[in-house]
Design a protein around this motif. Structure first.
Motif, PDB file in Angstrom:
ATOM      1  N   TYR A 299       0.966  -1.183  -0.126  1.00 52.08           N
ATOM      2  CA  TYR A 299      -0.065   0.038   0.031  1.00 52.08           C
ATOM      3  C   TYR A 299       1.123   1.192   0.099  1.00 52.08           C
ATOM      4  CZ  TYR A 299       0.949  -0.614   5.060  1.00 52.08           C
ATOM      5  OH  TYR A 299       1.480  -0.863   6.456  1.00 52.08           O
ATOM      6  N   ASP A 300       1.488   1.419  -1.198  1.00 47.37           N
ATOM      7  CA  ASP A 300       2.435   2.609  -1.233  1.00 47.37           C
ATOM      8  C   ASP A 300       1.986   4.044  -0.925  1.00 47.37           C
ATOM      9  OD1 ASP A 300       4.577   0.674  -1.304  1.00 47.37           O
ATOM     10  OD2 ASP A 300       4.502   0.959  -3.639  1.00 47.37           O
ATOM     11  N   ASN A 301       0.725   4.283  -1.009  1.00 45.29           N
ATOM     12  CA  ASN A 301       0.120   5.478  -1.103  1.00 45.29           C
ATOM     13  C   ASN A 301      -0.435   6.029   0.112  1.00 45.29           C
ATOM     14  OD1 ASN A 301       0.992   6.040  -3.844  1.00 45.29           O
ATOM     15  ND2 ASN A 301      -0.939   5.315  -4.569  1.00 45.29           N
ATOM     16  N   LEU A 302      -0.729   4.784   0.930  1.00 48.08           N
ATOM     17  CA  LEU A 302      -1.540   5.160   2.250  1.00 48.08           C
ATOM     18  C   LEU A 302      -1.056   5.790   3.303  1.00 48.08           C
ATOM     19  CD1 LEU A 302      -4.514   4.425   3.200  1.00 48.08           C
ATOM     20  CD2 LEU A 302      -3.260   2.204   4.410  1.00 48.08           C
ATOM     21  N   LEU A 303       0.307   5.733   3.582  1.00 43.91           N
ATOM     22  CA  LEU A 303       1.156   6.651   4.488  1.00 43.91           C
ATOM     23  C   LEU A 303       0.808   8.163   4.155  1.00 43.91           C
ATOM     24  CD1 LEU A 303       4.067   4.584   5.645  1.00 43.91           C
ATOM     25  CD2 LEU A 303       1.655   4.451   6.487  1.00 43.91           C
ATOM     26  N   LEU A 304       1.058   8.320   3.129  1.00 47.94           N
ATOM     27  CA  LEU A 304       0.923   9.959   2.543  1.00 47.94           C
ATOM     28  C   LEU A 304      -0.799  10.411   2.644  1.00 47.94           C
ATOM     29  CD1 LEU A 304       2.049  12.266   1.018  1.00 47.94           C
ATOM     30  CD2 LEU A 304       1.186  11.279  -1.150  1.00 47.94           C
TER      31      LEU A 304
END
Length: 432
Positions: A299-304
């Motif tokens: 989930y490469d975009n979730l922390l952003l």
């Protein structure tokens, strides 16, 4: 005050000693595996701002939550999952952490859902996440950790299977089959039900999402192919080839680590959660009698989106409810008898003070020691020692006490011998 029984809430568990022993057994295995893989344990609050969950999953999730306004008028919810809390905490420390970050937790989670086998309104869940790494080896590492978290409990390849796919691969297949102008999230949702509803159900859902019948046929035929055959069938399509190539690397790493017998490529696996961006996987029991034991992915975009920190991440969640059911089905629940090392038996009340001093000395050395809390006959004390599962009975009588010894009986074999009281504690340390 009215009298009568007050029962627990539906979907919530009481952990009686034998149930707690199984819970501790599972948690201990999870923690051992986490430590072997270099993960550090963390935790967060069980109560969070409601917005933390609606921002990730939309307002429709509110119906599944235990949510309310607290005494300060804040909209809050009991945590239904750990990833939003993880993202918030990671954002607070991300700048000072060496990458990649490996964290794990075992939170208790709450969702207002219909209780059924393998799903309750509360459960504990192993969460393992790696942050700050995009290499396929990280994907293989997190999947390997999930497998080993189950192997540690005695489950093998005959018991569990890991279904693996990649959201990028499925997205590229949609475009390759002319499904580029419809809502891909809706198509993913249709494919996610393929295993449960079959091809007919998937076709109906694809049609509802705007996919034409010929496109659906081509897509479903492609998704039934093994990974190498799928890659060969779309050799001229660069996005498909790149996504399939990356997933092949993940499989290669896992095979090199010795996990080949656990693995299965399943192009239809997309995971219903919209935030996954790459590799996705689920672990199921081989007999397909229970819900998924574990699920996760990249989930490469979730922390952003949740924490304002632009870092790639991947992880999984593994619940204790369905896992406990599987362990019971496979006969892998350990004996729940209490472990008592020594049961001190007093022939008369005159030996009580000596027994208390001996118990203190043995307990100081880590022995598990019991004795009767009231004066009872020797026979009844021996019966209590048997019921407690004691390994040894230590008999103190007036004659033994006068000579400075005890009678030591092995409860399994019945063998007896005399041991000096002064050396008993040290000897206990040797036999433990």
């Amino acid at each position: 005050m009215s009298s009568g029984e007050i029962r627990g809430l539906p979907g919530f568990r009481d952990f009686f000693p034998e149930d707690f022993a199984l819970r501790r057994h599972i948690f201990s295995a999870w923690r051992r595996v986490g430590a072997r893989y270099g993960f550090t344990e963390y935790d967060g609050p069980p109560l969070e701002p409601l917005e933390l969950y609606t921002r990730k999953s939309g307002d429709e999730i509110v119906g599944q939550l235990y949510e309310f306004a607290d005494k300060g008028g804040r909209a809050v919810a009991l945590r239904p999952e750990m990833t939003p809390t993880f993202a918030r905490m990671m954002a607070a420390r991300a700048g000072g952490l060496a990458k990649p970050v490996r964290w794990f937790s075992i939170p208790q989670l709450f969702r207002y859902e219909r209780p059924q086998r393998g799903r309750l309104r509360e459960h504990f869940q192993l969460n393992m996440d790696i942050v700050g790494e995009t290499d396929p080896l990280a994907d293989a590492e997190i999947i390997a950790a999930g497998i080993d978290a189950l192997r540690e409990l005695g489950l093998g390849s005959a018991d569990i299977v890991v279904r693996i796919s990649d959201r990028r691969l499925v997205g590229a297949l949609l475009v390759a089959h002319g499904i580029g102008e419809v809502d891909h999230v809706a198509v993913f949702g249709a494919l996610d039900r393929l295993e449960k509803e079959g091809e007919e159900g998937a076709r109906a859902r694809l049609a509802a999402a705007g996919v034409e019948a010929t496109q659906a046929t081509g897509l479903l035929e492609a998704m039934r192919l093994p990974l190498d055959a799928l890659k060969a069938a779309h050799a001229g399509d660069r996005p498909v080839a790149e996504a399939a190539g990356r997933l092949s690397i993940v499989f290669g790493h896992l095979r090199a680590a010795g996990f080949d017998e656990f693995l299965r490529f399943d192009a239809g696996l997309v995971r219903g959660l919209a935030y996954y961006t790459g590799t996705v996987f689920e672990i199921w029991d081989r007999r397909d009698e229970l819900r998924a034991i574990c699920g996760g992915g990249r989930y490469d975009n979730l922390l952003l989106a949740l924490g304002g920190v632009d870092l790639p991440a991947l992880g999984f969640g593994m619940g204790d409810v369905v896992l406990a059911e599987l362990l019971k089905d496979r006969g892998l629940v350990p004996s729940q008898l209490r472990r008592v090392d020594d049961y001190i038996i007093c022939v008369s009340d005159a030996e009580r003070e000596a027994a208390l001093g001996l118990a203190r000395a043995l307990r100081d050395r880590g022995r598990h020691v019991l004795y009767d809390l009231r004066a009872r006959g020797v026979g009844r004390q021996f019966k209590a020692a048997h019921q407690a599962g004691a390994a040894r009975a230590i008999v103190l009588g007036p004659d033994e006490l006068a000579r400075g010894v005890v009678s030591l009986r092995d409860m399994a074999s019945g063998d007896e011998r005399e041991v000096a009281i002064g050396t008993l504690a040290g000897e206990a340390e040797e036999v433990r």
